[in-house]
Design a protein around this motif. Structure first.
Motif, PDB file in Angstrom:
ATOM      1  N   LEU A  65      42.038  97.247  -1.280  1.00 51.21           N
ATOM      2  CA  LEU A  65      42.748  97.395  -0.277  1.00 51.21           C
ATOM      3  C   LEU A  65      42.062  96.383   0.859  1.00 51.21           C
ATOM      4  CD1 LEU A  65      44.729  99.084   1.463  1.00 51.21           C
ATOM      5  CD2 LEU A  65      42.815 100.606   2.259  1.00 51.21           C
ATOM      6  N   GLN A  69      42.493  96.555   6.886  1.00 54.37           N
ATOM      7  CA  GLN A  69      43.159  97.663   7.110  1.00 54.37           C
ATOM      8  C   GLN A  69      42.480  98.938   6.817  1.00 54.37           C
ATOM      9  OE1 GLN A  69      46.809  98.432   7.505  1.00 54.37           O
ATOM     10  NE2 GLN A  69      46.609  96.373   8.292  1.00 54.37           N
ATOM     11  N   GLN A 232      46.387 102.570  -0.306  1.00 51.17           N
ATOM     12  CA  GLN A 232      46.766 101.607  -1.387  1.00 51.17           C
ATOM     13  C   GLN A 232      48.108 101.725  -1.999  1.00 51.17           C
ATOM     14  OE1 GLN A 232      43.712 103.475  -3.558  1.00 51.17           O
ATOM     15  NE2 GLN A 232      42.358 101.899  -3.110  1.00 51.17           N
ATOM     16  N   GLN A 233      49.027 102.902  -1.857  1.00 52.12           N
ATOM     17  CA  GLN A 233      50.378 102.751  -2.092  1.00 52.12           C
ATOM     18  C   GLN A 233      51.171 102.301  -1.213  1.00 52.12           C
ATOM     19  OE1 GLN A 233      50.753 107.125  -2.545  1.00 52.12           O
ATOM     20  NE2 GLN A 233      49.026 107.312  -3.954  1.00 52.12           N
ATOM     21  N   GLY A 234      50.737 101.595  -0.336  1.00 53.39           N
ATOM     22  CA  GLY A 234      51.656 101.014   0.914  1.00 53.39           C
ATOM     23  C   GLY A 234      52.398 101.996   1.813  1.00 53.39           C
ATOM     24  N   LYS A 235      51.934 103.158   1.930  1.00 52.57           N
ATOM     25  CA  LYS A 235      52.420 104.110   2.698  1.00 52.57           C
ATOM     26  C   LYS A 235      51.986 104.165   4.251  1.00 52.57           C
ATOM     27  CE  LYS A 235      53.899 107.006  -1.004  1.00 52.57           C
ATOM     28  NZ  LYS A 235      54.183 108.332  -1.698  1.00 52.57           N
ATOM     29  N   THR A 237      50.148 101.771   7.028  1.00 57.08           N
ATOM     30  CA  THR A 237      49.631 100.348   7.519  1.00 57.08           C
ATOM     31  C   THR A 237      49.256 100.547   9.080  1.00 57.08           C
ATOM     32  OG1 THR A 237      51.586  99.234   6.361  1.00 57.08           O
ATOM     33  CG2 THR A 237      50.694  97.920   8.120  1.00 57.08           C
TER      34      THR A 237
END
Length: 314
Positions: A65, A69, A232-235, A237
């Protein structure tokens, strides 16, 4: 830990009491007694190149990651996550969550609600840019934060009101506004620390039947793992702005809080990243710090990430 990227769980406790044993160091029973303060909030940390972490248990791996972020997630992610998680059983399909304030925490809170629940999200703010950000990160509706929003929320919920109102501003006007939107059996979660001593009105003819009024503080260690996994799952930001170390005073003045990140990929230029636009965090007296287990009242204050040799801390 050289070569491993990690985030640092911020609300340190004694590690021994019942709360700490359950990973709830934000509510450590002995923090005030032992004079334990979070890094950057009474203990060394915050805007520095290096910091000392007193125990490996405070380190949470972030894998690949992006450190820029990951750093804000230890505060701007963990704090709303903890506040929202306890209300998830009420946020099923057909329910409504109202987010008051779309700043550093609020814009992450919207994403958490959308990722973990079936509720529609109604975001309120007084800034058009923040309302645009709310829509960008997934809010179903974005409304100006004034009295007109009360009728709008009632219309959107077919008269029943919100099942969760989460207040990231924590000032009297937002508390009063949020209470008008809350439905029977709903949760009102006060996360923000505003000015003065704002209060909610609780009682017959003052609040909805079976409504709960909550004042959470930061979050549990296990929850930081969960937040990192969502990112990490992109959920999740975090919207950030970056500044060089030399620009740290400017970053703090313009954004209110700042995060610093450093990793092998950016070792030649350490940067501060500030999610959203915050008011400057107030400074807490020693009495205030000791008046609540684990640290100051309300939400976690200014935290920063510092990195050295691939180790990320916050």
């Amino acid at each position: 830990m050289v070569g491993y990227a990690v985030a640092v769980y911020g609300p340190w406790g004694c590690g021994i009491c019942e709360r700490c044993a359950a990973g709830q160091e934000n509510y450590c029973l002995r923090a005030a007694e032992l004079g334990i303060a979070p890094p950057g909030l009474g203990a060394p940390g915050s805007m520095a190149e290096y910091m000392i972490v007193d125990s490996p248990r405070h380190l949470v791996p972030i894998g690949d990651l992006d450190p820029v972020q990951a750093a804000p997630l230890t505060d701007a992610g963990l704090t709303p996550y903890h506040a929202i998680k306890r209300s998830l059983p009420k946020l099923v399909g057909g329910t409504t969550a109202v987010v008051l304030g779309v700043g550093g925490l609020g814009h992450v809170g919207i994403q958490i609600i959308k990722a973990l629940s079936g509720a529609q999200v109604v975001a309120l703010d007084v800034d058009d840019e923040k309302l645009a950000l709310a829509r960008e990160v997934g809010a179903d509706h974005a409304l100006m934060s004034d009295d007109s929003a009360v009728d709008a929320v009632r219309d959107l919920t077919h008269g029943r009101g919100a099942d969760l109102v989460i207040d990231f501003a924590g000032i009297q006007p937002t508390i009063d506004l949020g209470q008008k939107m809350l439905g029977v059996g709903g949760d009102f979660s006060l996360v923000g620390i505003g000015h003065g001593t704002p209060t909610a009105k609780v009682g017959f003819f003052q609040s909805p039947y079976e409504a709960s009024f909550l004042v959470p503080y930061w979050g549990y260690r296990q929850e930081l793992f969960e937040v990192i996994h969502l990112a990490q799952q992109g959920k999740l930001t975090v919207h950030t702005e970056t500044f060089s170390v030399d620009q740290a005073p400017e970053a703090t003045a313009s954004s209110g809080t700042a995060r610093c990140a450093d990793a092998p990929s950016c070792s030649s230029e350490r940067t501060f990243s500030a999610p959203g636009r915050h008011i400057l965090p107030r400074h807490f007296s020693a009495a205030e710090m000791n008046g609540r287990p684990g640290g100051p009242p309300g939400r976690a204050g200014d935290s920063a990430a510092v990195g050295a040799q691939g180790v990320l801390a916050s």
